[in-house]
Design an enzyme around this catalytic site. Sequence first.
Site, PDB file in Angstrom:
ATOM      1  N   THR A   1       0.844  -1.189   0.000  1.00 23.30           N
ATOM      2  CA  THR A   1       0.000   0.000   0.000  1.00 23.30           C
ATOM      3  C   THR A   1       0.884   1.244   0.000  1.00 23.30           C
ATOM      4  OG1 THR A   1      -1.807  -1.080   1.134  1.00 23.30           O
ATOM      5  CG2 THR A   1      -1.548   1.262   1.576  1.00 23.30           C
TER       6      THR A   1
ATOM      7  N   ARG B   1     -14.995  -6.434   0.641  1.00 26.96           N
ATOM      8  CA  ARG B   1     -14.284  -5.910   1.818  1.00 26.96           C
ATOM      9  C   ARG B   1     -13.616  -4.555   1.519  1.00 26.96           C
ATOM     10  NH1 ARG B   1      -8.675  -4.488   3.073  1.00 26.96           N
ATOM     11  NH2 ARG B   1      -8.364  -4.875   5.277  1.00 26.96           N
TER      12      ARG B   1
HETATM   13  N1  ASP Z   1      -4.411  -1.074   5.111  1.00 23.00           N
HETATM   14  C1  ASP Z   1      -4.646  -1.785   3.888  1.00 23.00           C
HETATM   15  C2  ASP Z   1      -5.975  -2.498   3.980  1.00 23.00           C
HETATM   16  O1  ASP Z   1      -6.276  -3.041   5.019  1.00 23.00           O
HETATM   17  C3  ASP Z   1      -3.607  -2.775   3.544  1.00 23.00           C
HETATM   18  C4  ASP Z   1      -2.162  -2.317   3.632  1.00 23.00           C
HETATM   19  O2  ASP Z   1      -1.877  -1.319   4.258  1.00 23.00           O
HETATM   20  O3  ASP Z   1      -1.282  -2.969   3.039  1.00 23.00           O
HETATM   21  O4  ASP Z   1      -6.658  -2.583   2.998  1.00 23.00           O
END
Ligand code: ASP
Length: 335
Positions: free
Chosen positions: A182, A210
């Site tokens: 991310t 989700r």
């Molecule tokens: N926070 C992001 C999510 O839960 C994933 C990530 O930070 O890699 O979708």
Amino acid sequence: MSKFTIVIHGGAGTILREHMTGDLEAAYTEGLKTAVDTGFAVLEQGGAAINAVKAAIVVLEDNILFNAGRGSVFTKKGVQEMDAAIMSGATLEAGAVAGVRNVRNPIMLATEVMLHSNHVFLSGKGANDFAIKQGIKLEPDEYFFSQFRYDQWQAIRHSDDYALDHSVQTNSNEFPDKKFGTVGAVACDINGNIAAATSTGGMTNKKYGRIGDTPIIGSGTYANNKTCAISCTGHGEMFIRAVASYDVSCLMEYKGMNLEDAMNEVVNVKLPKLEGEGGMIGVDADGNWSLNVQSAPGGLFIETGRQAGPCDGPGEIGSSQRRLRSVEEHVGLRL
Ligand code: ASP
């Protein structure tokens, strides 16, 4: 105000030490450096923090190595559903999208939502319809295919598991090391305005539409000139329950904490109680910046930041006053 700052991150998760090769570090460095330089150039020319964070995120969304835009992970159904958010600390305006497909740069769509939709948060097909109406660039499914993401998905697709993209280990020999995450950016411009932006494909093998913390204002992304701009990465469910980024802001506003202490409280005290894995980056309106990632085993957090000042205006910064904090100094690998 004279100091301006941009900090970006490339995600948190777990990666095996043997997969952290020189090539991997070089790829990280290059991708992050290009993005931070792009955002920094906006600030250096006197541009607004909101434009700097957007510009940095676009670069990372176009880089297949990161779990955002082109390099987004696969859902249970084998497609990409992307989330993104952007927020201005100066005006408290925000835009967010969730579960969008085939959008080349979800952060551009989130910005369009902020500026031209009369809404804050659009999802799914409606968000895609809005993208078409606004002329946001779309790409075919093939654009989002990458073998290493596919292999990550194969490793868990027949289970009920879902995972941070760094955390799925595969046997792929082709791309054994390219598990990047991310992306997020926070910035403070020469006028003391701050902004935050975050973009993600979410978690591998996610299902039922989700949505993670990333596009939820106050959870994965938040900005307020009075306090801070924050971008989070990690297991989204816990960041939602912790209202993580707004909590940092509240600790600063109501308890008088500084940025670093407030982030430490949320990342190392509050989130662990929820078994939340991850970290965050932040800036305040004085251009101070901080990063915090849990010291628990099994985390990878990648960030780089750039700060300059003082200066009297755009283009008047001497190179000796410029500080580049390199990826090498700040890649946090805890195994
Ligand atoms: N926070 C992001 C999510 O839960 C994933 C990530 O930070 O890699 O979708």
